[in-house]
Design an enzyme around this catalytic site. Structure first.
Site, PDB file in Angstrom:
ATOM      1  N   VAL A  82       0.734  -1.264  -0.092  1.00  0.00           N
ATOM      2  CA  VAL A  82      -0.050   0.009   0.006  1.00  0.00           C
ATOM      3  C   VAL A  82       0.928   1.151   0.147  1.00  0.00           C
ATOM      4  O   VAL A  82       1.598   1.541   1.085  1.00  0.00           O
ATOM      5  CB  VAL A  82      -0.756   0.031   1.297  1.00  0.00           C
ATOM      6  N   ASN A 108      -6.843  -5.872   7.487  1.00  0.00           N
ATOM      7  CA  ASN A 108      -6.080  -5.844   8.833  1.00  0.00           C
ATOM      8  C   ASN A 108      -6.923  -5.714   9.941  1.00  0.00           C
ATOM      9  O   ASN A 108      -6.473  -5.974  11.120  1.00  0.00           O
ATOM     10  CB  ASN A 108      -5.505  -4.281   8.421  1.00  0.00           C
ATOM     11  N   HIS A 206       3.476 -18.218   4.765  1.00  0.00           N
ATOM     12  CA  HIS A 206       2.432 -19.081   5.246  1.00  0.00           C
ATOM     13  C   HIS A 206       2.613 -20.548   5.899  1.00  0.00           C
ATOM     14  O   HIS A 206       1.981 -21.325   6.050  1.00  0.00           O
ATOM     15  CB  HIS A 206       1.114 -19.296   4.414  1.00  0.00           C
TER      16      HIS A 206
HETATM   17  C1  HEM Z   1      -0.945 -13.883  -1.947  1.00  0.00           C
HETATM   18  C2  HEM Z   1      -1.643 -13.136  -1.044  1.00  0.00           C
HETATM   19  C3  HEM Z   1      -1.697 -13.253   0.227  1.00  0.00           C
HETATM   20  C4  HEM Z   1      -2.881 -13.627   0.868  1.00  0.00           C
HETATM   21  C5  HEM Z   1      -4.257 -13.473  -0.056  1.00  0.00           C
HETATM   22  C6  HEM Z   1      -2.958 -13.791   2.306  1.00  0.00           C
HETATM   23  C7  HEM Z   1      -3.913 -14.053   3.004  1.00  0.00           C
HETATM   24  C8  HEM Z   1      -3.711 -14.310   4.511  1.00  0.00           C
HETATM   25  C9  HEM Z   1      -4.600 -14.477   5.448  1.00  0.00           C
HETATM   26  C10 HEM Z   1      -6.161 -14.679   5.089  1.00  0.00           C
HETATM   27  C11 HEM Z   1      -4.214 -14.570   6.610  1.00  0.00           C
HETATM   28  C12 HEM Z   1      -4.772 -15.027   7.819  1.00  0.00           C
HETATM   29  C13 HEM Z   1      -5.159 -13.881   8.727  1.00  0.00           C
HETATM   30  C14 HEM Z   1      -6.399 -13.871   9.634  1.00  0.00           C
HETATM   31  O1  HEM Z   1      -6.638 -15.016  10.035  1.00  0.00           O
HETATM   32  O2  HEM Z   1      -6.241 -12.718  10.697  1.00  0.00           O
HETATM   33  C15 HEM Z   1      -2.614 -14.782   6.372  1.00  0.00           C
HETATM   34  C16 HEM Z   1      -1.897 -14.675   7.534  1.00  0.00           C
HETATM   35  C17 HEM Z   1      -0.355 -14.691   7.176  1.00  0.00           C
HETATM   36  N1  HEM Z   1       0.295 -14.109   6.156  1.00  0.00           N
HETATM   37 FE1  HEM Z   1      -0.533 -14.080   4.146  1.00  0.00          FE
HETATM   38  N2  HEM Z   1      -1.674 -13.566   2.431  1.00  0.00           N
HETATM   39  C18 HEM Z   1      -0.797 -13.421   1.327  1.00  0.00           C
HETATM   40  C19 HEM Z   1       0.436 -13.172   1.123  1.00  0.00           C
HETATM   41  C20 HEM Z   1       1.291 -13.240   2.095  1.00  0.00           C
HETATM   42  C21 HEM Z   1       2.630 -12.749   2.175  1.00  0.00           C
HETATM   43  C22 HEM Z   1       3.298 -12.087   0.785  1.00  0.00           C
HETATM   44  C23 HEM Z   1       3.256 -12.914   3.354  1.00  0.00           C
HETATM   45  C24 HEM Z   1       4.627 -12.506   3.702  1.00  0.00           C
HETATM   46  C25 HEM Z   1       5.662 -12.409   3.032  1.00  0.00           C
HETATM   47  C26 HEM Z   1       2.404 -13.409   4.136  1.00  0.00           C
HETATM   48  C27 HEM Z   1       2.435 -13.928   5.541  1.00  0.00           C
HETATM   49  C28 HEM Z   1       1.577 -14.147   6.535  1.00  0.00           C
HETATM   50  C29 HEM Z   1       1.791 -14.572   7.681  1.00  0.00           C
HETATM   51  C30 HEM Z   1       3.211 -14.705   8.430  1.00  0.00           C
HETATM   52  C31 HEM Z   1       0.568 -14.735   8.260  1.00  0.00           C
HETATM   53  C32 HEM Z   1       0.357 -15.372  10.004  1.00  0.00           C
HETATM   54  C33 HEM Z   1       0.097 -14.006  10.663  1.00  0.00           C
HETATM   55  C34 HEM Z   1      -0.332 -14.181  12.117  1.00  0.00           C
HETATM   56  O3  HEM Z   1      -0.255 -15.185  12.619  1.00  0.00           O
HETATM   57  O4  HEM Z   1      -0.166 -13.258  12.736  1.00  0.00           O
HETATM   58  N3  HEM Z   1       1.091 -13.586   3.541  1.00  0.00           N
HETATM   59  N4  HEM Z   1      -2.384 -14.348   5.183  1.00  0.00           N
END
Ligand code: HEM
Ligand SMILES: *[C@@H]1O[C@H](CO)[C@@H](O)[C@H](O)[C@H]1NC(C)=O
Ligand SMILES: *[C@@H]1O[C@H](CO)[C@@H](O)[C@H](O)[C@H]1NC(C)=O
Length: 319
Positions: A82, A108, A206
């Site tokens: 963003v 967020n 992930h």
């Molecule tokens: C392709 C696009 C992506 C989508 C659609 C996506 C979607 C999501 C969603 C839905 C969650 C869970 C959020 C929740 O339950 O509150 C999540 C968690 C997470 N995402 Fe992604 N994500 C993407 C790309 C990325 C990227 C590029 C990174 C880092 C380089 C990333 C790192 C993480 C991490 C580490 C978590 C866990 C966070 C936590 O436990 O606090 N994600 N993501």
């Protein structure tokens, strides 16, 4: 006499300064958008302890909350997508400055977390080296160190980003969604200069952290609250490794946006072969993940005289 020579000295100095500023402006204009102008040694002269301080605060935080490294890398992602990596995600609502926070957009709201740890890092750095390290750089550094602490690769993140003073709600509303089809994910990444390999590698983050069950492929089970948490990687939940790709090949990843990279009709010719590669070689994944993180961290940084170095994470300097 003395006064006039002092004056001419001052005049010469200001000419030199103007020339230097011009060079900076030219450099920064040419640099916009792809991170040129950032340097991994940026704080070596001004705050050599930066890295150690960031590492210590994250290390302390993860003893209490093992999820923190995952939460921190996600903040850098949501910041960088963003308006570029400008720390704008950290800004709170502020009437006086007409700032509407990005923290309440769907991607967020009740989801992005770790802001208190960012505050702690900022406070520790301001104590050591006041007014030197930007919040945008804190997010980039915290992301790298978090991955390293969780067992993943390390890389040397280029630094020198400055902090924005505005937010962009429209763009934040357009952050990737877990329900986006592959074409949309392709597009959202391509718009920022990130290709298929970046998409597959970065989603490999992930491999740790948690998701609310309402975002998962299976949705929540009867009686589970929509916000109930499940591990993103059920095999090695807190470890940064390549198990995510093995899970994906077995249909066991959590998010629909993970699965589409394998099962979408266009996946076979684009993302699926990369998933197989990374599943077969952790070293290959780590190398590409590091490279993609540097690319993501290079999205439209504010450098030179653009932006500012904020003295706290949640508001611009003039508040
Ligand atoms: C392709 C696009 C992506 C989508 C659609 C996506 C979607 C999501 C969603 C839905 C969650 C869970 C959020 C929740 O339950 O509150 C999540 C968690 C997470 N995402 Fe992604 N994500 C993407 C790309 C990325 C990227 C590029 C990174 C880092 C380089 C990333 C790192 C993480 C991490 C580490 C978590 C866990 C966070 C936590 O436990 O606090 N994600 N993501
Ligand atoms: C944030 O999420 C909560 C719970 O889902 C909801 O009640 C609230 O209205 C949301 N806030 C915004 C600003 O959308
Ligand atoms: C998940 O289940 C809830 C409650 O049954 C429902 O409201 C929601 O639309 C479902 N989400 C998806 C993506 O199917």
């Amino acid at each position: 006499m003395a006064a006039s020579s002092r004056f001419s000295l001052a005049a010469r100095c200001s000419l030199l300064l103007t020339a230097a500023a011009l060079v900076l402006v030219l450099l920064s204009d040419g640099a916009h958008g792809h991170g040129a102008g950032l340097s991994s040694s940026f704080y070596d002269g001004s705050c050599a302890g930066t890295r150690d301080i960031v590492r210590r605060v994250i290390q302390d935080a993860r003893v209490v909350d093992a999820r923190i490294p995952a939460s921190l890398i996600r903040l850098h992602f949501h910041d960088s997508f963003v308006n570029g990596c400008d720390g704008s995600l950290l800004l709170d609502d502020n009437l006086q400055a007409a700032i509407m926070t990005e923290k309440n957009v769907p991607a967020n709201n009740r989801s992005a977390r770790g802001f208190n740890v960012v505050d702690d890092i900022k406070r520790a750095l301001e104590n050591a080296c006041p007014g030197i390290i930007s919040c945008a750089d804190i997010l980039a550094l915290a992301a790298e160190i978090s991955v390293e602490l969780a067992g993943g690769p390390s890389w040397t993140i280029p630094l020198g980003r400055r902090d924005g003073t505005t937010t962009n709600i429209k763009s934040a509303n357009n952050l990737p969604s877990p329900f986006d089809p592959l074409q949309t994910l392709h597009e959202k990444f391509r718009n920022l200069g990130l290709d298929d390999t970046d998409l597959v590698a970065l989603q490999g983050a992930h491999t740790f952290g948690w998701t609310q069950c309402q975002f998962t492929q299976r949705n929540c089970t009867a009686g589970q609250r929509a916000g109930a948490l499940v591990n993103l990687d059920g095999v090695t939940p807190d470890v940064f490794d390549n198990k995510y790709y093995g899970n994906l090949l077995q249909g066991r990843d959590q998010l629909p946006s993970d699965q589409v990279m394998l099962s979408d009709p266009v996946a076979a010719a684009t993302t699926a072969p990369i998933i197989r590669r990374f599943s077969g070689s952790q070293q290959d994944f780590f190398r590409n993940f590091a490279a993609s993180m540097i690319k993501m961290g290079n999205i439209s940084p504010l450098i030179g005289r653009d932006g500012e170095i904020s003295n706290q994470a949640r508001a611009p300097l003039y508040i």
